[in-house]
Every structure is written in structure tokens, then in C-alpha cells.
Design an enzyme around this catalytic site. Structure first.
Site, PDB file in Angstrom:
ATOM      1  N   SER A  99       0.857  -1.202   0.000  1.00  0.00           N
ATOM      2  CA  SER A  99       0.000   0.000   0.000  1.00  0.00           C
ATOM      3  C   SER A  99       0.878   1.232   0.000  1.00  0.00           C
ATOM      4  O   SER A  99       2.017   1.195   0.484  1.00  0.00           O
ATOM      5  CB  SER A  99      -0.865  -0.005   1.270  1.00  0.00           C
ATOM      6  OG  SER A  99      -1.459   1.263   1.468  1.00  0.00           O
ATOM      7  N   TYR A 101      -0.921  -0.152  10.643  1.00  0.00           N
ATOM      8  CA  TYR A 101      -1.272  -0.568   9.274  1.00  0.00           C
ATOM      9  C   TYR A 101      -0.142  -0.181   8.316  1.00  0.00           C
ATOM     10  O   TYR A 101       0.341  -1.012   7.539  1.00  0.00           O
ATOM     11  CB  TYR A 101      -2.600   0.070   8.828  1.00  0.00           C
ATOM     12  CG  TYR A 101      -2.932  -0.306   7.394  1.00  0.00           C
ATOM     13  CD1 TYR A 101      -3.224  -1.636   7.067  1.00  0.00           C
ATOM     14  CD2 TYR A 101      -2.913   0.635   6.373  1.00  0.00           C
ATOM     15  CE1 TYR A 101      -3.494  -2.000   5.743  1.00  0.00           C
ATOM     16  CE2 TYR A 101      -3.182   0.279   5.054  1.00  0.00           C
ATOM     17  CZ  TYR A 101      -3.472  -1.039   4.751  1.00  0.00           C
ATOM     18  OH  TYR A 101      -3.726  -1.405   3.446  1.00  0.00           O
TER      19      TYR A 101
HETATM   20  P1  NDP Z   1     -11.455  -6.160   1.271  1.00  0.00           P
HETATM   21  O1  NDP Z   1     -11.823  -5.963   2.704  1.00  0.00           O
HETATM   22  O2  NDP Z   1     -12.488  -5.955   0.245  1.00  0.00           O
HETATM   23  O3  NDP Z   1     -10.802  -7.614   1.086  1.00  0.00           O
HETATM   24  C1  NDP Z   1      -9.932  -8.155   2.037  1.00  0.00           C
HETATM   25  C2  NDP Z   1      -9.771  -9.643   1.795  1.00  0.00           C
HETATM   26  O4  NDP Z   1      -8.847 -10.168   2.766  1.00  0.00           O
HETATM   27  C3  NDP Z   1     -11.077 -10.405   1.952  1.00  0.00           C
HETATM   28  O5  NDP Z   1     -11.184 -11.374   0.935  1.00  0.00           O
HETATM   29  C4  NDP Z   1     -10.923 -11.077   3.314  1.00  0.00           C
HETATM   30  O6  NDP Z   1     -11.602 -12.334   3.320  1.00  0.00           O
HETATM   31  C5  NDP Z   1      -9.415 -11.313   3.363  1.00  0.00           C
HETATM   32  N1  NDP Z   1      -8.955 -11.469   4.748  1.00  0.00           N
HETATM   33  C6  NDP Z   1      -8.820 -10.501   5.684  1.00  0.00           C
HETATM   34  N2  NDP Z   1      -8.449 -11.038   6.853  1.00  0.00           N
HETATM   35  C7  NDP Z   1      -8.360 -12.384   6.655  1.00  0.00           C
HETATM   36  C8  NDP Z   1      -8.045 -13.484   7.490  1.00  0.00           C
HETATM   37  N3  NDP Z   1      -7.721 -13.338   8.791  1.00  0.00           N
HETATM   38  N4  NDP Z   1      -8.065 -14.727   6.958  1.00  0.00           N
HETATM   39  C9  NDP Z   1      -8.382 -14.898   5.652  1.00  0.00           C
HETATM   40  N5  NDP Z   1      -8.681 -13.908   4.815  1.00  0.00           N
HETATM   41  C10 NDP Z   1      -8.672 -12.655   5.317  1.00  0.00           C
HETATM   42  O7  NDP Z   1     -10.242  -5.147   1.057  1.00  0.00           O
HETATM   43  P2  NDP Z   1      -9.247  -4.907  -0.203  1.00  0.00           P
HETATM   44  O8  NDP Z   1      -9.606  -5.721  -1.372  1.00  0.00           O
HETATM   45  O9  NDP Z   1      -9.134  -3.453  -0.356  1.00  0.00           O
HETATM   46  O10 NDP Z   1      -7.893  -5.421   0.449  1.00  0.00           O
HETATM   47  C11 NDP Z   1      -7.028  -6.338  -0.179  1.00  0.00           C
HETATM   48  C12 NDP Z   1      -5.598  -5.937   0.130  1.00  0.00           C
HETATM   49  O11 NDP Z   1      -5.353  -4.665  -0.458  1.00  0.00           O
HETATM   50  C13 NDP Z   1      -5.293  -5.769   1.616  1.00  0.00           C
HETATM   51  O12 NDP Z   1      -4.021  -6.325   1.877  1.00  0.00           O
HETATM   52  C14 NDP Z   1      -5.269  -4.246   1.810  1.00  0.00           C
HETATM   53  O13 NDP Z   1      -4.435  -3.861   2.876  1.00  0.00           O
HETATM   54  C15 NDP Z   1      -4.712  -3.815   0.470  1.00  0.00           C
HETATM   55  N6  NDP Z   1      -4.931  -2.435   0.076  1.00  0.00           N
HETATM   56  C16 NDP Z   1      -6.198  -1.898   0.014  1.00  0.00           C
HETATM   57  C17 NDP Z   1      -6.374  -0.593  -0.399  1.00  0.00           C
HETATM   58  C18 NDP Z   1      -7.709   0.061  -0.403  1.00  0.00           C
HETATM   59  O14 NDP Z   1      -7.775   1.310  -0.332  1.00  0.00           O
HETATM   60  N7  NDP Z   1      -8.799  -0.678  -0.517  1.00  0.00           N
HETATM   61  C19 NDP Z   1      -5.243   0.223  -0.861  1.00  0.00           C
HETATM   62  C20 NDP Z   1      -3.959  -0.424  -0.733  1.00  0.00           C
HETATM   63  C21 NDP Z   1      -3.841  -1.712  -0.316  1.00  0.00           C
HETATM   64  P3  NDP Z   1     -12.602 -12.810   4.491  1.00  0.00           P
HETATM   65  O15 NDP Z   1     -13.166 -11.591   5.152  1.00  0.00           O
HETATM   66  O16 NDP Z   1     -13.622 -13.654   3.779  1.00  0.00           O
HETATM   67  O17 NDP Z   1     -11.748 -13.619   5.402  1.00  0.00           O
HETATM   68  C1  8X3 Z   2      -5.023   1.522   1.815  1.00  0.00           C
HETATM   69  C2  8X3 Z   2      -4.667   2.868   1.337  1.00  0.00           C
HETATM   70  O1  8X3 Z   2      -4.254   5.257   2.056  1.00  0.00           O
HETATM   71  O2  8X3 Z   2      -6.184   4.118   2.991  1.00  0.00           O
HETATM   72  O3  8X3 Z   2      -3.891   0.759   2.005  1.00  0.00           O
HETATM   73  O4  8X3 Z   2      -3.983   3.552   3.740  1.00  0.00           O
HETATM   74  S1  8X3 Z   2      -4.768   3.986   2.606  1.00  0.00           S
END
Ligand code: NDP
Ligand code: 8X3
Length: 249
Positions: A136, A149
Site C-alpha cells: 500500500s 497498518y
Molecule cells: P477487502 O476488505 O475488500 O478484502 C480483504 C480480503 O482479505 C477479503 O477477501 C478477506 O476475506 C481477506 N482477509 C482478511 N483477513 C483475513 C483473514 N484473517 N483470513 C483470511 N482472509 C482474510 O479489502 P481490499 O480488497 O481493499 O484489500 C485487499 C488488500 O489490499 C489488503 O491487503 C489491503 O491492505 C490492500 N490495500 C487496500 C487498499 C484500499 O484502499 N482498498 C489500498 C492499498 C492496499 P474474508 O473476510 O472472507 O476472510
Molecule cells: C489503503 C490505502 O491510504 O487508505 O492501504 O492507507 S490507505
């Protein structure tokens, strides 16, 4: 035979869009998540011969090992690992943050990511495969309330670069993708289900979508084998940098 990708966190957001993208592209997919109903829906949509779903909590190392050991032979030859499962919890400054939430972020974003990578490395080396880690911008640019985070994502980025170095000569590619503001379930999770806060954050901002990141992963994974994208920082045009803060008095 079609290639195989393992995508952690395929039940929503980036992971779900990446499952769709690679299935559409003719790959077979192994995917994970805690929400078994959503995983089951993927298998029903695409068929058990194209998607293999593993329902478990990434923080449970025994469950993780058992899930990987249980992958049927036809899905075992994994070419690409996408370490996507992860989360942010809370926006409070460190002095008011929950230690329990900090630990959950570290256990998921750092420990589980390292554990699954360690388990799959021999297979990825055998296949001259690739690892795509979802980091991120929070790992590069600190902001108030980003504390642990941001720390976990700085780990993901630096771990990716370290893996690149260690895997020198193996043919295995490693990429850190570092998205900015993206509309997924991320903010709902971060705010413990506050849909109003989530909608407000994304409103009018034309944020990154899951499909945008899925397309980036598709591009990275399908480059000619002599090319490696080390880091890919992606923001919506609507997002840029702000200055440092000064407290007086
Ligand atoms: P979502 O919340 O939509 O998806 C997160 C996914 O992670 C879900 O499929 C969830 O599955 C899974 N997950 C979380 N915790 C667990 C666990 N303990 N065991 C198994 N699966 C887990 O968020 P995003 O798609 O945005 O996030 C995906 C990645 O992208 C993350 O690493 C996030 O930090 C990163 N990210 C997101 C950004 C944003 O602004 N959205 C920007 C930059 C990075 P389930 O709940 O079914 O377990
Ligand atoms: C998610 C992007 O800027 O919300 O990783 O931390 S930010």
C-alpha cells in the site's frame, strides 16, 4: 495445461476481482478467505475444475498448512502467488489505538503473508513462478492513524524487495503493488461496518477499483519471463501528496 494462480482473500475487493480476471483469462484459480459462502459461490459460478476454494483464517498457521496440504493434485502446480488478504483496523492515533487491532493487522498482513510465502516458495522455485504482494502507499507515506497498518505495509514492500534479492537466479519474479485510495470493503472493515463513513470517503473521488488492480496483476503476471516489475505504486488521479504538520506551543 492452463496456469494456476493462488490468490489469498478472494471473497471481496481486489482478490475477488483478480479471481474473475484470471478465470476470464483462462487460468485456474486457488483462492482463500474466511467467508465460506462467498467461496462456495465462486466455485458454483466458475466450476470446481477451474476454482478451488480454501476456507480458513490466515492467522491460524495450522489451518493454513492443512489447507495447502489438502490442495488436490490438479491445482498443486502453482505458478503465481498473490498475497492479497489483509486489512486495516481503526483510524485512531497510536496513543488511543486498540492493541488487539494492532495485533490482528500484524498477524494477518505480516505473519500470515510470510507463512504462506515460506510454505509455497519451494513450489514457486520449481516452476520459476511469481509472487505478487499487495502492499500500500501507506507503507511509504505516513498519515495520522496509519501507525501499525502503515508499518505492516512497509514490511510487505521491503519483504518483497528482500525476496527479489534472495531469489536471484531462480527465475522467480517478485512484485510489490502499492495502491492508494481504492473502493472495496476495506473502509467498511476498517471502521467496523460504518457504511456512511465508507461511502463518504469514496464519494466523488473516482477511487481505484478492484478491476483496476486485477488488471495490474494480470499485466505483471503475464509479462515476458525476462521482465520483473519490482514496485508498482498506483493512485487515483484525485489523490496526491499533502505536507507535513507543525505543532506550535
Ligand atoms: P477487502 O476488505 O475488500 O478484502 C480483504 C480480503 O482479505 C477479503 O477477501 C478477506 O476475506 C481477506 N482477509 C482478511 N483477513 C483475513 C483473514 N484473517 N483470513 C483470511 N482472509 C482474510 O479489502 P481490499 O480488497 O481493499 O484489500 C485487499 C488488500 O489490499 C489488503 O491487503 C489491503 O491492505 C490492500 N490495500 C487496500 C487498499 C484500499 O484502499 N482498498 C489500498 C492499498 C492496499 P474474508 O473476510 O472472507 O476472510
Ligand atoms: C489503503 C490505502 O491510504 O487508505 O492501504 O492507507 S490507505
Amino acid at each position: 495445461m492452463s496456469k494456476i494462480i493462488l490468490i489469498t482473500g478472494g471473497t471481496s475487493g481486489f482478490g475477488a476481482a483478480t479471481v474473475d480476471r484470471f478465470i476470464e483469462g483462462g487460468w485456474r484459480v486457488v483462492t482463500t478467505g474466511r467467508r465460506a459462502d462467498r467461496l462456495q459461490a465462486l466455485v458454483e459460478r466458475y466450476g470446481a475444475e477451474r476454482v478451488h476454494a480454501l476456507a480458513f483464517d490466515m492467522r491460524d498457521a495450522d489451518a493454513l498448512r492443512a489447507a495447502l496440504e489438502g490442495i488436490p493434485p490438479e491445482f498443486r502446480d502453482i505458478d503465481v502467488l498473490v498475497n492479497n488478504a489483509g486489512l486495516a483496523l481503526g483510524t485512531a492515533p497510536a496513543q488511543r489505538a486498540s492493541l488487539e487491532q494492532w495485533r490482528q493487522m500484524i498477524d494477518t498482513n505480516v505473519t500470515a503473508l510470510a507463512t504462506i510465502t515460506h510454505a509455497l516458495l519451494p513450489r514457486l522455485i520449481e516452476r520459476r513462478g511469481a509472487i505478487v504482494n499487495i502492499s500500500s502507499i501507506a507503507g511509504s507515506y505516513p498519515y495520522t492513524g496509519g501507525n501499525v497498518y502503515g508499518g505492516t505495509k512497509a514490511f510487505v514492500t521491503q519483504f518483497s524487495l528482500g525476496l527479489r534479492s534472495d531469489l536471484h537466479g531462480t527465475g522467480v519474479r517478485v512484485t510489490s503493488i502499492e495502491p492508494g485510495l481504492a473502493q472495496t470493503e476495506f473502509t467498511l472493515v476498517r471502521t467496523s461496518g460504518d457504511a456512511t463513513a465508507s461511502d463518504k470517503l469514496y464519494e466523488g473521488a473516482f477511487p481505484i477499483t478492484g478491476t483496476d488492480i486485477a488488471d495490474a496483476i494480470w499485466w505483471v503476471a503475464n509479462l515476458p519471463p525476462h521482465l520483473n516489475i519490482n514496485r508498482l505504486e498506483v493512485m487515483p488521479v484525485s489523490q496526491s501528496f499533502a505536507g507535513l504538520q507543525i505543532h506550535r506551543g
